[in-house]
Each structure stands twice: as C-alpha cells, then as structure tokens.
Design an enzyme around this catalytic site. Structure first.
Site, PDB file in Angstrom:
ATOM      1  N   HIS A   1       0.841  -1.209   0.000  1.00 57.93           N
ATOM      2  CA  HIS A   1       0.000   0.000   0.000  1.00 57.93           C
ATOM      3  C   HIS A   1       0.866   1.245   0.000  1.00 57.93           C
ATOM      4  CE1 HIS A   1      -1.490   3.446   2.323  1.00 57.93           C
ATOM      5  NE2 HIS A   1      -2.639   3.250   1.708  1.00 57.93           N
TER       6      HIS A   1
ATOM      7  N   HIS B   1      -7.550   3.941   1.335  1.00 54.90           N
ATOM      8  CA  HIS B   1      -6.515   3.151   2.019  1.00 54.90           C
ATOM      9  C   HIS B   1      -6.811   1.652   1.946  1.00 54.90           C
ATOM     10  CE1 HIS B   1      -3.666   1.996   5.233  1.00 54.90           C
ATOM     11  NE2 HIS B   1      -4.651   1.273   5.723  1.00 54.90           N
TER      12      HIS B   1
END
Length: 368
Positions: free
Chosen positions: A257, A271
């Site tokens: 990520h 996210h």
C-alpha cells in the site's frame, strides 16, 4: 520473548449506542470537549447533547478544521484547557479521530472516539498520523495508551456511503495474513513485543467474519440499514482488525500500500482498497496455494474490492513505475521485512504483476 497485547479500555457498539454515551463519559469526568468534521458533528450533536445532559456531563463543541496538523492539535488543546475540559471526544473519520487522540495525549486527559464510518481500523489504535497544514504526511505520533472509550453507533455507520464500509473490509482483509506472517517470523508488533495467542485468534476471527458476512453487510448498507451482518462487519473492521494489526503486527500488504502511494494515479483509491490489492501481492510472495488466493480474490470481487492495478487507478502498466512501487515497498524499515523470508524489490515487482494478472483473469472468468 516478551508478548504484548494492547486494546481500548472500553468498546461499545450497536444501533443507537450513541444514546448511551453520557453514562460512559461520566466515568471520565464532568466536562468534555467534542470535536469533529461537519458531517460527523451534524449527525451526532443532538444525541450527544441529550445523552450527556442526562448523565450530568457538560459538553462543548468545536469544529475540526480538517487536517490533523500540529497547529490544529495545539489550537484545540489550548481551547480545551481554557474551557477546563476533563476529557476529549473525537467524532467522524480518521483525521478527526487522530486529532482528538493527540489533543488528549498532550493534555494528559482521557479520550473518547466515535467513528461515523467503518473505513479503517484506526479508531481503536494508539496512534495518530500527523500531517502538515497542506496535507503532507509529517510523522507518526505513537501514543502510550489506546482510547479510553470507542463507541460505534452502527445506525450511523449504515448511513455512510457503502464504499467506505467496503474499504474497511479491505483494510481488515490484511489483518490475518499479516499477523500470520509476523508470528512465523517472530517479528515485533506495534507496541514492541510479540503477538499473544489471543491476538492471533482475533486476527483469524476477523478474516472468518469477513468471508461469512461481508457481502450481506454490503447489501444491507446499500439499503441504509444495520443488520446483524453489518454489526459483525463493523466489529471486524473496527475492533478485530484494530486489535489484530496492533498486537500482531504488519507485513507485506501495508508495505505494498505504501509503495503504491508513489503513483499519483492511485491517490483517489481509499486506504483499504490499496491494502486489499497489497494482500493479494502478499499471498503471491508467500507462495500461498491457488485455493487460498482464489478465496481472497473471489471475496474481493463479490464485495467490490480491487483485484487489479487498473481498479486502483493504474490504467497503463509501466514497468518503471511498478519498479518504483516495489522499491518503495521494500525500503529499509518497511513492514514487508516482517515476512518470514528475505524480500527485495525484484520479488515484489514480480508479485505485483502476478497478482494483477490473477485479478484480471478472475474478473474475466466471472464476466465482470
């Protein structure tokens, strides 16, 4: 080997839970400062005022200015001190909640967290992410304790856009796999110890609940209602994932990520959406079975989480850009090094492209 597990002092969840806020806050003091964004305050103010009044607790509201910056933290701290607040209440999304936690920390006062969305596992954590006033990441503020009270009214959560709940599922999806990797590697968790059996069990429960109830919960929230499935998914997204990641640790999924954020094209993705794709990359890195990978891919497709680079904004795959993602994900200190084997940029580069290919094939097979 020292094992450490941390958690909020009290967790309250359910439809209408906000009506009980006063009786819980009365244990913390007689006067509270409430801060949150426009939507957070507007959807909760009347109930908060009524509940606090019923328990003899005075409350002051102050709008959060939108950025968890040192300037905003200082402003709210000085205001709360001037008003003689005994505790701080944060209402809304991640930045408002992180700001409330930081204000309470610097005041050495209790903090109450009231999330109005279930998009991440941040509400229960002993952490605030600090940004500049322009929204650029500045530092992590690691807090000595978790919130004194986390109160989640699922009726309010059900009114938020469904994409936020699904993003929370993406963040929670990584919890078990990262916890498992850290346990196998004897890697440290967030408070600096090793995982307990309890934390690992909660991380696995988080994953099991997602698979069993994720799609049901999505369908319910699309219709603006809170069902038992929504209750379970909110608990998984907020409490189980929060306890799991802090007390068991992070690994490849969150590092990927972080690597993906170097590509501006991914900035619109939430996210949890990027973490979901990072989870697929982790499974490829770990040589997980086709059956395990397919289970995760099918879950993601069913609930609407991304399984390809294109779905998180990378419309054209440029090898030099994927290489930058891989290098950022394997930077010194990144959590990918908690995997139980050495990881370098070459391995991550290959895993990203393979995960993307697996996702594209699955979408084609399902006719999506």
């Amino acid at each position: 080997m020292i094992k450490v597990m941390i958690a909020p002092s009290r967790y309250v969840q359910g439809p209408g839970a906000l009506k009980e806020l006063g009786k819980h806050c009365a244990l913390l003091g007689k006067k509270g400062l409430v801060t949150g964004g426009t939507r957070g305050i507007s959807s909760t103010k009347d109930v908060i005022e009524q509940s606090m009044a019923q328990s003899g607790v005075e409350v002051i509201f102050e709008k959060f200015n939108g950025e968890c910056s040192k300037k905003e933290i200082t402003r709210l701290k000085e205001l709360a001190e001037g008003e003689g607040a005994d505790f701080i209440v944060g209402v809304g999304g991640g930045k408002a909640l992180d700001t409330a936690k930081a204000v309470a920390y610097y005041m050495k006062k209790p903090v109450v967290i009231i999330p109005t969305i279930a998009a991440t596992d941040a509400p229960c954590s002993a952490l605030s992410v600090i940004y500049t006033e322009d929204g650029v990441f500045e530092e992590y503020l690691v807090l000595p304790t978790n919130p004194d009270l986390v109160l989640v009214d699922t009726a309010i959560i059900a009114e938020a856009p469904v994409r936020l709940l699904v993003s929370g599922m993406g963040d929670a999806l990584a919890t078990w796999f990262e916890a498992d990797a850290c346990a196998k590697a004897f890697a440290g968790n967030i408070p600096g110890g090793n995982s307990t059996a309890a934390a690992l069990a909660l991380a696995k429960l988080c994953y099991d609940i997602l698979l069993e109830y994720g799609l049901q919960a999505k369908l319910a929230v699309e219709n603006g209602v809170a069902t038992p499935a929504v209750e379970k998914i909110v608990e998984a997204n907020t409490l189980l994932s929060g306890l799991g990641f802090e007390s068991s640790g992070l690994a490849a999924a969150h590092a990927v990520h972080n690597g993906l954020t170097v590509l501006e094209s991914t900035h619109h993705a939430y996210h949890g959406e990027k973490v979901a794709f990072g989870t697929l990359v982790q499974l490829v890195l770990e040589e997980r079975s086709t059956e395990e990978i397919n289970e995760v891919v099918n879950f993601c497709i069913d609930v609407g989480l991304p399984v390809t680079l294109e779905q998180i904004g990378v419309l054209e795959i440029k090898k030099e850009e994927i290489r930058k993602v891989a290098e950022a994900a394997t930077a010194p200190g990144e959590t990918i090094h908690n995997e139980p084997f050495p990881v370098d940029a070459d391995k991550v580069y290959a895993a990203i492209l393979t995960a993307d290919a697996i996702g594209r094939l699955a979408l084609k097979t399902k006719g999506v």
